[in-house]
Scaffold this active site. Structure first.
Site, PDB file in Angstrom:
ATOM      1  N   GLY A 129      -6.800  57.775  11.994  1.00 37.94           N
ATOM      2  CA  GLY A 129      -6.076  58.756  11.185  1.00 37.94           C
ATOM      3  C   GLY A 129      -5.067  59.609  11.920  1.00 37.94           C
ATOM      4  O   GLY A 129      -4.731  60.707  11.467  1.00 37.94           O
ATOM      5  N   ASN A 162      -1.919  59.014  12.198  1.00 37.91           N
ATOM      6  CA  ASN A 162      -0.730  59.107  11.331  1.00 37.91           C
ATOM      7  C   ASN A 162      -0.984  60.056  10.163  1.00 37.91           C
ATOM      8  O   ASN A 162      -0.104  60.817   9.774  1.00 37.91           O
ATOM      9  CB  ASN A 162      -0.328  57.716  10.828  1.00 37.91           C
ATOM     10  CG  ASN A 162       0.467  56.948  11.871  1.00 37.91           C
ATOM     11  OD1 ASN A 162       1.639  57.221  12.090  1.00 37.91           O
ATOM     12  ND2 ASN A 162      -0.178  56.023  12.541  1.00 37.91           N
ATOM     13  N   ARG A 192     -13.318  41.300  -6.029  1.00 38.36           N
ATOM     14  CA  ARG A 192     -12.077  41.934  -5.548  1.00 38.36           C
ATOM     15  C   ARG A 192     -11.359  42.605  -6.713  1.00 38.36           C
ATOM     16  O   ARG A 192     -10.753  43.671  -6.558  1.00 38.36           O
ATOM     17  CB  ARG A 192     -11.168  40.871  -4.894  1.00 38.36           C
ATOM     18  CG  ARG A 192      -9.985  41.442  -4.144  1.00 38.36           C
ATOM     19  CD  ARG A 192     -10.472  42.347  -3.019  1.00 38.36           C
ATOM     20  NE  ARG A 192      -9.402  42.947  -2.276  1.00 38.36           N
ATOM     21  CZ  ARG A 192      -9.238  42.776  -0.955  1.00 38.36           C
ATOM     22  NH1 ARG A 192     -10.081  42.031  -0.292  1.00 38.36           N
ATOM     23  NH2 ARG A 192      -8.261  43.376  -0.319  1.00 38.36           N
ATOM     24  N   LEU A 236      -3.141  45.179  -0.566  1.00 35.95           N
ATOM     25  CA  LEU A 236      -3.055  45.788  -1.900  1.00 35.95           C
ATOM     26  C   LEU A 236      -2.851  44.695  -2.950  1.00 35.95           C
ATOM     27  O   LEU A 236      -2.137  43.726  -2.706  1.00 35.95           O
ATOM     28  CB  LEU A 236      -1.882  46.765  -1.961  1.00 35.95           C
ATOM     29  CG  LEU A 236      -1.954  48.017  -1.082  1.00 35.95           C
ATOM     30  CD1 LEU A 236      -0.747  48.896  -1.375  1.00 35.95           C
ATOM     31  CD2 LEU A 236      -3.244  48.770  -1.305  1.00 35.95           C
ATOM     32  N   ASN A 274       4.643  51.941   4.197  1.00 31.97           N
ATOM     33  CA  ASN A 274       3.736  51.526   5.264  1.00 31.97           C
ATOM     34  C   ASN A 274       4.379  51.819   6.610  1.00 31.97           C
ATOM     35  O   ASN A 274       5.608  51.737   6.754  1.00 31.97           O
ATOM     36  CB  ASN A 274       3.462  50.010   5.141  1.00 31.97           C
ATOM     37  CG  ASN A 274       2.493  49.502   6.209  1.00 31.97           C
ATOM     38  OD1 ASN A 274       1.425  50.064   6.409  1.00 31.97           O
ATOM     39  ND2 ASN A 274       2.889  48.447   6.906  1.00 31.97           N
ATOM     40  N   HIS A 296       4.505  50.445  10.414  1.00 35.00           N
ATOM     41  CA  HIS A 296       4.167  49.251  11.210  1.00 35.00           C
ATOM     42  C   HIS A 296       4.608  49.493  12.641  1.00 35.00           C
ATOM     43  O   HIS A 296       5.750  49.943  12.866  1.00 35.00           O
ATOM     44  CB  HIS A 296       4.834  48.001  10.624  1.00 35.00           C
ATOM     45  CG  HIS A 296       4.454  46.753  11.362  1.00 35.00           C
ATOM     46  ND1 HIS A 296       3.233  46.134  11.189  1.00 35.00           N
ATOM     47  CD2 HIS A 296       5.119  46.052  12.301  1.00 35.00           C
ATOM     48  CE1 HIS A 296       3.170  45.087  12.009  1.00 35.00           C
ATOM     49  NE2 HIS A 296       4.303  45.017  12.690  1.00 35.00           N
ATOM     50  N   GLU A 316       5.568  42.532  -2.268  1.00 34.69           N
ATOM     51  CA  GLU A 316       4.464  41.562  -2.398  1.00 34.69           C
ATOM     52  C   GLU A 316       4.200  40.808  -1.099  1.00 34.69           C
ATOM     53  O   GLU A 316       3.163  40.186  -0.937  1.00 34.69           O
ATOM     54  CB  GLU A 316       4.771  40.550  -3.515  1.00 34.69           C
ATOM     55  CG  GLU A 316       4.642  41.122  -4.937  1.00 34.69           C
ATOM     56  CD  GLU A 316       5.818  41.990  -5.339  1.00 34.69           C
ATOM     57  OE1 GLU A 316       6.779  42.117  -4.559  1.00 34.69           O
ATOM     58  OE2 GLU A 316       5.742  42.609  -6.437  1.00 34.69           O
ATOM     59  N   GLY A 317       5.150  40.908  -0.153  1.00 39.06           N
ATOM     60  CA  GLY A 317       4.949  40.184   1.108  1.00 39.06           C
ATOM     61  C   GLY A 317       4.183  41.014   2.128  1.00 39.06           C
ATOM     62  O   GLY A 317       3.682  42.092   1.799  1.00 39.06           O
ATOM     63  N   ASP A 336       4.702  43.129   5.367  1.00 43.65           N
ATOM     64  CA  ASP A 336       5.718  43.790   6.220  1.00 43.65           C
ATOM     65  C   ASP A 336       7.131  43.325   5.887  1.00 43.65           C
ATOM     66  O   ASP A 336       8.012  43.268   6.755  1.00 43.65           O
ATOM     67  CB  ASP A 336       5.425  43.511   7.709  1.00 43.65           C
ATOM     68  CG  ASP A 336       4.030  43.963   8.116  1.00 43.65           C
ATOM     69  OD1 ASP A 336       3.416  43.278   8.951  1.00 43.65           O
ATOM     70  OD2 ASP A 336       3.553  44.968   7.563  1.00 43.65           O
TER      71      ASP A 336
HETATM   72  C1  GRF Z   1      -1.208  52.624  13.869  1.00 43.20           C
HETATM   73  O1  GRF Z   1      -0.950  52.043  15.113  1.00 43.20           O
HETATM   74  C2  GRF Z   1      -0.294  52.041  12.841  1.00 43.20           C
HETATM   75  O2  GRF Z   1       0.945  51.630  13.344  1.00 43.20           O
HETATM   76  C3  GRF Z   1      -1.023  50.845  12.386  1.00 43.20           C
HETATM   77  O3  GRF Z   1      -2.399  51.186  12.428  1.00 43.20           O
HETATM   78  C4  GRF Z   1      -2.577  52.235  13.343  1.00 43.20           C
HETATM   79  C5  GRF Z   1      -3.212  53.370  12.591  1.00 43.20           C
HETATM   80  O4  GRF Z   1      -3.584  54.335  13.462  1.00 43.20           O
HETATM   81  N1  GRF Z   1      -0.615  50.495  11.054  1.00 43.20           N
HETATM   82  P1  GRF Z   1      -4.149  55.723  12.864  1.00 43.20           P
HETATM   83  O5  GRF Z   1      -5.355  55.393  12.003  1.00 43.20           O
HETATM   84  O6  GRF Z   1      -3.045  56.345  12.059  1.00 43.20           O
HETATM   85  O7  GRF Z   1      -4.496  56.523  14.082  1.00 43.20           O
END
Ligand code: GRF
Length: 208
Positions: free
Chosen positions: A12, A14, A66, A94, A108, A110, A148-149, A151
């Site tokens: 967490g 982010n 699911r 998702l 998202n 990435h 839908e893809g 990334d």
């Molecule tokens: C991050 O490296 C992000 O880029 C990837 O998953 C990780 C999540 O880390 N999608 P956190 O849970 O936010 O610390």
């Protein structure tokens, strides 16, 4: 006021960057209505609790199918009147029904400069292992709309990060988080919350 749902699976950091951004005023016109995790042990849930943010664990493992999981997730988002779904290290795919209903309202983060080191199999440390194996000198992070893809949605923001010769996947992951992820994800949310982002012909236009 933009209602956010932040979907998490792990530490967490982010999510913490978003919480800090809202509390500091770096992000305006947005609030986190719910933190949703598929992992009951995710430390991200502790972070939400510390900041008085409603959190819930919704995992495919809790349901007989699911489809039932998909329905429960959709109902949670609808009940919180969510405007923007933020995937912050969310390791669950998702359902297409959700992506269609929330078109250009799911983002998202990435940990690479898409289209490098992304797509099926590229998540978490595997992204950085790929970058180091290829010997790239620059990597970084990308915030994109989810389609839908995997990334493949329209790119909103990117931030480069230099690779250093002694880097291990862990060292590189940490630097990409610190120098890129924790900056561009809050920034993207603030731009969207203040109506400065639109998608035209699959490309993101940002009004500065
Ligand atoms: C991050 O490296 C992000 O880029 C990837 O998953 C990780 C999540 O880390 N999608 P956190 O849970 O936010 O610390």
């Amino acid at each position: 006021m933009l209602n956010l749902a932040v979907c998490v699976s792990g530490g967490g950091t982010n999510l913490q960057a978003i919480i800090d951004g809202i509390e500091s005023g770096a992000i305006t016109n947005a609030r986190i209505k719910a933190v949703i995790s598929n992992n009951p042990g995710a430390y991200a849930l502790e972070r939400a609790k510390k900041h008085g943010i409603a959190s819930v664990c919704i995992s495919p493992k809790q349901f007989g199918s699911r489809e039932e999981f998909n329905q429960a997730l959709l109902e949670k988002l609808d009940s919180c009147q969510v405007d923007l779904v933020v995937l912050a290290g969310f390791l669950v795919v998702l359902p297409e029904t959700l992506i269609q209903k929330y078109q250009n309202r799911v983002i998202n983060i990435h940990p690479s400069l898409i289209p490098s080191f992304c797509g099926t199999g590229y998540y978490g440390l595997k992204v950085h292992e790929g970058a180091l194996k290829r010997g790239v000198k620059v990597t970084g992070a990308t915030v994109h709309f989810v389609d839908e893809g995997t990334d493949t949605g329209p790119i909103i923001l990117q931030q480069p990060v230099m690779v250093e010769q002694e880097d291990t996947p862990e060292l590189l992951q940490r630097r990409v988080m610190e120098q890129a992820e924790w900056k561009i994800l809050p920034k993207a949310i603030d731009l969207i919350a203040n109506g400065k982002v639109r998608v035209e012909d699959g490309k993101v236009l940002i009004q500065e």
